[in-house]
Design a protein around this motif. Structure first.
Motif, PDB file in Angstrom:
ATOM      1  N   THR A  72       0.833  -1.209   0.000  1.00  0.00           N
ATOM      2  CA  THR A  72       0.000   0.000   0.000  1.00  0.00           C
ATOM      3  C   THR A  72       0.865   1.256   0.000  1.00  0.00           C
ATOM      4  O   THR A  72       0.595   2.222  -0.733  1.00  0.00           O
ATOM      5  N   GLU A  73       1.902   1.229   0.797  1.00  0.00           N
ATOM      6  CA  GLU A  73       2.820   2.371   0.851  1.00  0.00           C
ATOM      7  C   GLU A  73       3.519   2.578  -0.488  1.00  0.00           C
ATOM      8  O   GLU A  73       3.740   3.720  -0.918  1.00  0.00           O
ATOM      9  N   MET A  74       3.845   1.490  -1.147  1.00  0.00           N
ATOM     10  CA  MET A  74       4.593   1.590  -2.407  1.00  0.00           C
ATOM     11  C   MET A  74       3.719   1.988  -3.589  1.00  0.00           C
ATOM     12  O   MET A  74       4.231   2.355  -4.650  1.00  0.00           O
ATOM     13  N   THR A  75       2.407   1.912  -3.412  1.00  0.00           N
ATOM     14  CA  THR A  75       1.526   2.343  -4.498  1.00  0.00           C
ATOM     15  C   THR A  75       1.388   3.858  -4.548  1.00  0.00           C
ATOM     16  O   THR A  75       0.912   4.414  -5.541  1.00  0.00           O
ATOM     17  N   LEU A  76       1.789   4.523  -3.459  1.00  0.00           N
ATOM     18  CA  LEU A  76       1.758   5.989  -3.454  1.00  0.00           C
ATOM     19  C   LEU A  76       2.872   6.520  -4.356  1.00  0.00           C
ATOM     20  O   LEU A  76       3.949   5.934  -4.434  1.00  0.00           O
ATOM     21  N   PRO A  77       2.621   7.616  -5.039  1.00  0.00           N
ATOM     22  CA  PRO A  77       3.652   8.168  -5.932  1.00  0.00           C
ATOM     23  C   PRO A  77       4.932   8.467  -5.162  1.00  0.00           C
ATOM     24  O   PRO A  77       4.918   9.208  -4.168  1.00  0.00           O
ATOM     25  N   PRO A  78       6.058   7.886  -5.569  1.00  0.00           N
ATOM     26  CA  PRO A  78       7.320   8.139  -4.863  1.00  0.00           C
ATOM     27  C   PRO A  78       7.856   9.532  -5.170  1.00  0.00           C
ATOM     28  O   PRO A  78       7.444  10.179  -6.138  1.00  0.00           O
ATOM     29  N   ALA A  79       8.739   9.970  -4.327  1.00  0.00           N
ATOM     30  CA  ALA A  79       9.412  11.252  -4.591  1.00  0.00           C
ATOM     31  C   ALA A  79      10.259  11.119  -5.843  1.00  0.00           C
ATOM     32  O   ALA A  79      10.478  10.020  -6.359  1.00  0.00           O
ATOM     33  N   VAL A  80      10.696  12.241  -6.336  1.00  0.00           N
ATOM     34  CA  VAL A  80      11.542  12.225  -7.540  1.00  0.00           C
ATOM     35  C   VAL A  80      12.801  11.419  -7.241  1.00  0.00           C
ATOM     36  O   VAL A  80      13.522  11.678  -6.270  1.00  0.00           O
ATOM     37  N   LEU A  81      13.028  10.380  -8.065  1.00  0.00           N
ATOM     38  CA  LEU A  81      14.177   9.509  -7.853  1.00  0.00           C
ATOM     39  C   LEU A  81      15.125   9.547  -9.033  1.00  0.00           C
ATOM     40  O   LEU A  81      14.705   9.787 -10.176  1.00  0.00           O
ATOM     41  N   LYS A  82      16.364   9.295  -8.736  1.00  0.00           N
ATOM     42  CA  LYS A  82      17.338   9.139  -9.824  1.00  0.00           C
ATOM     43  C   LYS A  82      17.003   7.855 -10.576  1.00  0.00           C
ATOM     44  O   LYS A  82      16.418   6.931 -10.006  1.00  0.00           O
ATOM     45  N   PRO A  83      17.389   7.761 -11.844  1.00  0.00           N
ATOM     46  CA  PRO A  83      17.075   6.557 -12.626  1.00  0.00           C
ATOM     47  C   PRO A  83      17.502   5.268 -11.942  1.00  0.00           C
ATOM     48  O   PRO A  83      16.762   4.277 -11.959  1.00  0.00           O
ATOM     49  N   SER A  84      18.688   5.253 -11.310  1.00  0.00           N
ATOM     50  CA  SER A  84      19.167   4.036 -10.639  1.00  0.00           C
ATOM     51  C   SER A  84      18.286   3.685  -9.441  1.00  0.00           C
ATOM     52  O   SER A  84      17.963   2.520  -9.202  1.00  0.00           O
ATOM     53  N   ASP A  85      17.866   4.714  -8.684  1.00  0.00           N
ATOM     54  CA  ASP A  85      16.994   4.479  -7.535  1.00  0.00           C
ATOM     55  C   ASP A  85      15.594   4.056  -7.983  1.00  0.00           C
ATOM     56  O   ASP A  85      14.938   3.260  -7.315  1.00  0.00           O
ATOM     57  N   GLN A  86      15.156   4.604  -9.108  1.00  0.00           N
ATOM     58  CA  GLN A  86      13.843   4.230  -9.631  1.00  0.00           C
ATOM     59  C   GLN A  86      13.813   2.748 -10.008  1.00  0.00           C
ATOM     60  O   GLN A  86      12.834   2.042  -9.760  1.00  0.00           O
ATOM     61  N   ARG A  87      14.914   2.277 -10.612  1.00  0.00           N
ATOM     62  CA  ARG A  87      14.991   0.858 -10.979  1.00  0.00           C
ATOM     63  C   ARG A  87      14.931  -0.025  -9.738  1.00  0.00           C
ATOM     64  O   ARG A  87      14.246  -1.050  -9.715  1.00  0.00           O
TER      65      ARG A  87
END
Length: 282
Positions: A72-87
């Motif tokens: 549920t927490e991960m379905t919330l829009p994440p903060a702006v992440l670097k491409p590596s962190d987004q992966r």
């Protein structure tokens, strides 16, 4: 005090008898919520000891709830992440979703069966026992646990009460120790199986739709049932006026010809075990 005595009641099966495990309870009766907790603990014990669930039931429930909260927490829009962190974030999200999917059918089955049991306990004035059957079908089970409960007449309270009494904890621990002492769950793992739940009540009762009457319920005589009698302290010599017999001498197997006309009701929900090597981390 736990004691074993011989018994000829097989809950529908025959064959060699293991004897009756008796669990003495220093109380006049068990409340609905206490009966529910004891049955739930015994159900969890059977599933775990026969390798149908990867960890004890309480841990399994807690871990699954944690996974759902994390999802549920991960379905919330994440903060702006670097491409590596987004992966990394996406990989982690897929892993959590995969773990939930792997456990969801099992946990939904457990939840549905336990909810049905709570509702049944809340809607009947009495219950004489439960039976847990593990195997591919009711008529050809691998293991049978036949549990008689007395005094099983309810006066007040709900099975849904969240407060866990010391009596419920004591009885469940004592019952599990008695099963362990008899070698319950010590046989080899036979692969994923189904767990069936039946309750024993007078046939005149109107149980919820989740329970269906099984008046002529029988299983293979080749199966040796493990029987347990949870006996409350005041039942010795106590006369059951409704059935016209002493509760302590009441048969654990009944038929249509008996005065009480007690029959089995089968819960329509079953629990399908998962491979023994599965784990929440897998």
């Amino acid at each position: 005090m736990e004691a074993a005595s011989s018994s000829s009641c097989g809950g529908g099966g025959g064959g060699k008898e293991l004897g009756l495990l008796e669990v003495q309870v220093a109380a006049s009766a068990l409340r609905r919520s206490e009966v529910f907790h004891v049955v739930k603990e015994l159900l969890g014990f059977v599933l775990y000891m026969h390798h149908q669930i990867p960890s004890v039931l309480q841990n399994l429930e807690n871990d699954f709830e944690s996974l759902k909260e994390k999802m549920t927490e991960m379905t919330l829009p994440p903060a702006v992440l670097k491409p590596s962190d987004q992966r990394k974030y996406n990989i982690q999200k897929r892993e959590v979703r995969s773990r939930i999917k792997k456990q969801e059918k099992l946990m939904n089955g457990i939840s549905a069966l336990l909810s049905a049991l709570q509702q049944a306990l809340d809607e009947v004035p009495s219950i004489e026992g439960v039976i847990l059957i593990l195997g591919g079908s009711l008529v050809r089970p691998l293991f049978v646990y036949d549990i008689t409960i007395s005094h099983g007449r309810f006066d007040s309270g709900s099975a849904k009460e969240s407060a866990l009494t010391k009596l419920a904890q004591f009885v469940s621990r004592k019952a599990i120790r008695a099963l362990v002492s008899r070698g319950a769950g010590s046989l080899s793992y036979t692969g994923p199986s189904k767990l069936f739940l039946l309750v024993r009540c007078p046939s005149t009762l109107n149980l919820p739709l989740d329970f269906l009457p099984k008046r002529d319920f029988r299983y293979s005589k080749k199966v040796v049932p493990l029987q347990m009698h949870i006996k409350c302290s005041t039942e010795e010599g106590q006369v059951n006026t409704e059935h016209g017999m002493s509760t302590v001498h009441a048969p654990c197997c009944t038929s249509e010809s008996s005065l009480s006309d007690v029959i089995w009701f089968q819960c329509k929900h079953t629990i399908r075990g998962i491979p023994g090597k599965a784990s929440l981390e897998g």
